[in-house]
Design a protein around this motif. Sequence first.
Motif, PDB file in Angstrom:
ATOM      1  N   GLN A   1       0.844  -1.197   0.000  1.00 26.49           N
ATOM      2  CA  GLN A   1       0.000   0.000   0.000  1.00 26.49           C
ATOM      3  C   GLN A   1       0.882   1.251   0.000  1.00 26.49           C
ATOM      4  OE1 GLN A   1      -2.157  -0.832   3.734  1.00 26.49           O
ATOM      5  NE2 GLN A   1      -3.947  -1.318   2.475  1.00 26.49           N
ATOM      6  N   THR A   2       0.281   2.407   0.097  1.00 30.69           N
ATOM      7  CA  THR A   2       0.988   3.638   0.433  1.00 30.69           C
ATOM      8  C   THR A   2       0.273   4.204   1.655  1.00 30.69           C
ATOM      9  OG1 THR A   2      -0.284   5.323  -0.788  1.00 30.69           O
ATOM     10  CG2 THR A   2       1.323   4.018  -2.056  1.00 30.69           C
ATOM     11  N   PRO A   3       0.892   5.065   2.459  1.00 33.23           N
ATOM     12  CA  PRO A   3       2.138   5.826   2.246  1.00 33.23           C
ATOM     13  C   PRO A   3       3.392   4.970   2.376  1.00 33.23           C
ATOM     14  CG  PRO A   3       1.303   6.225   4.463  1.00 33.23           C
ATOM     15  CD  PRO A   3       0.257   5.427   3.754  1.00 33.23           C
ATOM     16  N   GLN A   4       4.347   5.210   1.461  1.00 36.68           N
ATOM     17  CA  GLN A   4       5.659   4.563   1.517  1.00 36.68           C
ATOM     18  C   GLN A   4       6.688   5.639   1.840  1.00 36.68           C
ATOM     19  OE1 GLN A   4       6.201   2.597  -2.285  1.00 36.68           O
ATOM     20  NE2 GLN A   4       4.559   1.125  -1.865  1.00 36.68           N
ATOM     21  N   ALA A   5       7.539   5.369   2.833  1.00 32.18           N
ATOM     22  CA  ALA A   5       8.536   6.365   3.259  1.00 32.18           C
ATOM     23  C   ALA A   5       9.928   5.924   2.814  1.00 32.18           C
ATOM     24  CB  ALA A   5       8.504   6.524   4.775  1.00 32.18           C
ATOM     25  N   PHE A   6      10.731   6.905   2.375  1.00 31.41           N
ATOM     26  CA  PHE A   6      12.091   6.612   1.903  1.00 31.41           C
ATOM     27  C   PHE A   6      13.064   7.681   2.373  1.00 31.41           C
ATOM     28  CE2 PHE A   6       9.018   5.224  -1.279  1.00 31.41           C
ATOM     29  CZ  PHE A   6       9.327   3.873  -1.383  1.00 31.41           C
ATOM     30  N   LEU A   7      14.318   7.283   2.581  1.00 34.49           N
ATOM     31  CA  LEU A   7      15.369   8.275   2.707  1.00 34.49           C
ATOM     32  C   LEU A   7      15.377   9.024   1.376  1.00 34.49           C
ATOM     33  CD1 LEU A   7      18.223   6.161   4.361  1.00 34.49           C
ATOM     34  CD2 LEU A   7      16.538   7.670   5.478  1.00 34.49           C
ATOM     35  N   ALA A   8      15.432  10.346   1.439  1.00 34.86           N
ATOM     36  CA  ALA A   8      15.265  11.140   0.220  1.00 34.86           C
ATOM     37  C   ALA A   8      16.288  10.745  -0.847  1.00 34.86           C
ATOM     38  CB  ALA A   8      15.368  12.627   0.554  1.00 34.86           C
ATOM     39  N   GLY A   9      17.544  10.526  -0.429  1.00 41.85           N
ATOM     40  CA  GLY A   9      18.595  10.178  -1.392  1.00 41.85           C
ATOM     41  C   GLY A   9      18.302   8.866  -2.093  1.00 41.85           C
ATOM     42  N   SER A  10      17.827   7.882  -1.354  1.00 42.80           N
ATOM     43  CA  SER A  10      17.525   6.570  -1.942  1.00 42.80           C
ATOM     44  C   SER A  10      16.427   6.686  -2.986  1.00 42.80           C
ATOM     45  CB  SER A  10      17.086   5.572  -0.854  1.00 42.80           C
ATOM     46  OG  SER A  10      18.105   5.411   0.099  1.00 42.80           O
ATOM     47  N   LEU A  11      15.385   7.469  -2.675  1.00 47.11           N
ATOM     48  CA  LEU A  11      14.285   7.623  -3.628  1.00 47.11           C
ATOM     49  C   LEU A  11      14.747   8.409  -4.856  1.00 47.11           C
ATOM     50  CD1 LEU A  11      11.317   7.105  -4.316  1.00 47.11           C
ATOM     51  CD2 LEU A  11      10.760   9.272  -3.187  1.00 47.11           C
ATOM     52  N   ARG A  12      15.518   9.481  -4.628  1.00 46.10           N
ATOM     53  CA  ARG A  12      15.973  10.285  -5.772  1.00 46.10           C
ATOM     54  C   ARG A  12      16.835   9.466  -6.716  1.00 46.10           C
ATOM     55  NH1 ARG A  12      14.692  15.890  -4.747  1.00 46.10           N
ATOM     56  NH2 ARG A  12      14.737  16.393  -2.537  1.00 46.10           N
ATOM     57  N   ARG A  13      17.682   8.583  -6.163  1.00 44.21           N
ATOM     58  CA  ARG A  13      18.549   7.756  -7.020  1.00 44.21           C
ATOM     59  C   ARG A  13      17.739   6.750  -7.826  1.00 44.21           C
ATOM     60  NH1 ARG A  13      21.979   8.433  -2.718  1.00 44.21           N
ATOM     61  NH2 ARG A  13      21.201   6.619  -1.583  1.00 44.21           N
TER      62      ARG A  13
END
Length: 218
Positions: free
Chosen positions: A161-173
């Motif tokens: 499902q969402t919400p899915q949380a990520f370290l910003a750097g990991s998601l941007r990469r």
Amino acid sequence: MSVWVVLAAAGRGERLGDDRPKAFARLGDLPLVAEPLRRLDDSDWIDGIVVAAPPGWEEPCIVLAEEIGAGKVSTVVTGGKTRAASVRAALASVPEDAAVVVVHDAARPLVSDDVLGRVLAPLSEGYDGAVPVLPVSDTVKRVRGTEIVETVEREGLVVSQTPQAFLAGSLRRAAAGESTDCSALVEQQGGRIKAVEGDPRLLKITLPEDLELVSAWL
Ligand code: CTP
Ligand code: MG
């Protein structure tokens, strides 16, 4: 640690079949997107929100955010052709110094503080991301056309499902990839993702009957 939300609201809602994009279908007295916006804006976990709106619906989205007093909305961007493209467009407007990005489907209106807390916690335990999941209760089969070709072992299967949380750097990469699920992209980059308890009320509104169900839960 600043936490920003990317709210993916730019889909056309073809399966819902309304005369407007799904984010602007009626839920209660307001357009659907008002519900997740209000909930995210009210959450103490969240510092800022970027919305990906359907092309041509950016202005109504800004007006709606103002009407409901969602002051954390910093930007409304034009969504892309796919969910991944919409997330990329919104991510570009998330401030560079945001530590964490939560990606949420506007089509799952009933986002709660509890589930936000559950997906954020693993990010301080060495995970790159966290996803709410629900167990699969039915037997899952693979079909080719109408022919069953495989019965998939249910053990170890969950739905995401969402919400899915990520370290910003990991998601941007990972964001350059194409998938209907952000976590899949971070997984492909070798990211460690924690599965946390989901919530049946995070049902994604896809068909008209889903809209009725979620209305009843409001
Ligand atoms: N989404 C998006 N941009 C797209 C496609 C989808 O931001 N180009 C968002 C939708 O607004 C929704 C979420 O991603 O909140 C999940 O997508 P889905 O449920 O498939 O919504 P739609 O694409 O709008 O619906 P349909 O596939 O029936 O057209
Ligand atoms: Mg879709």
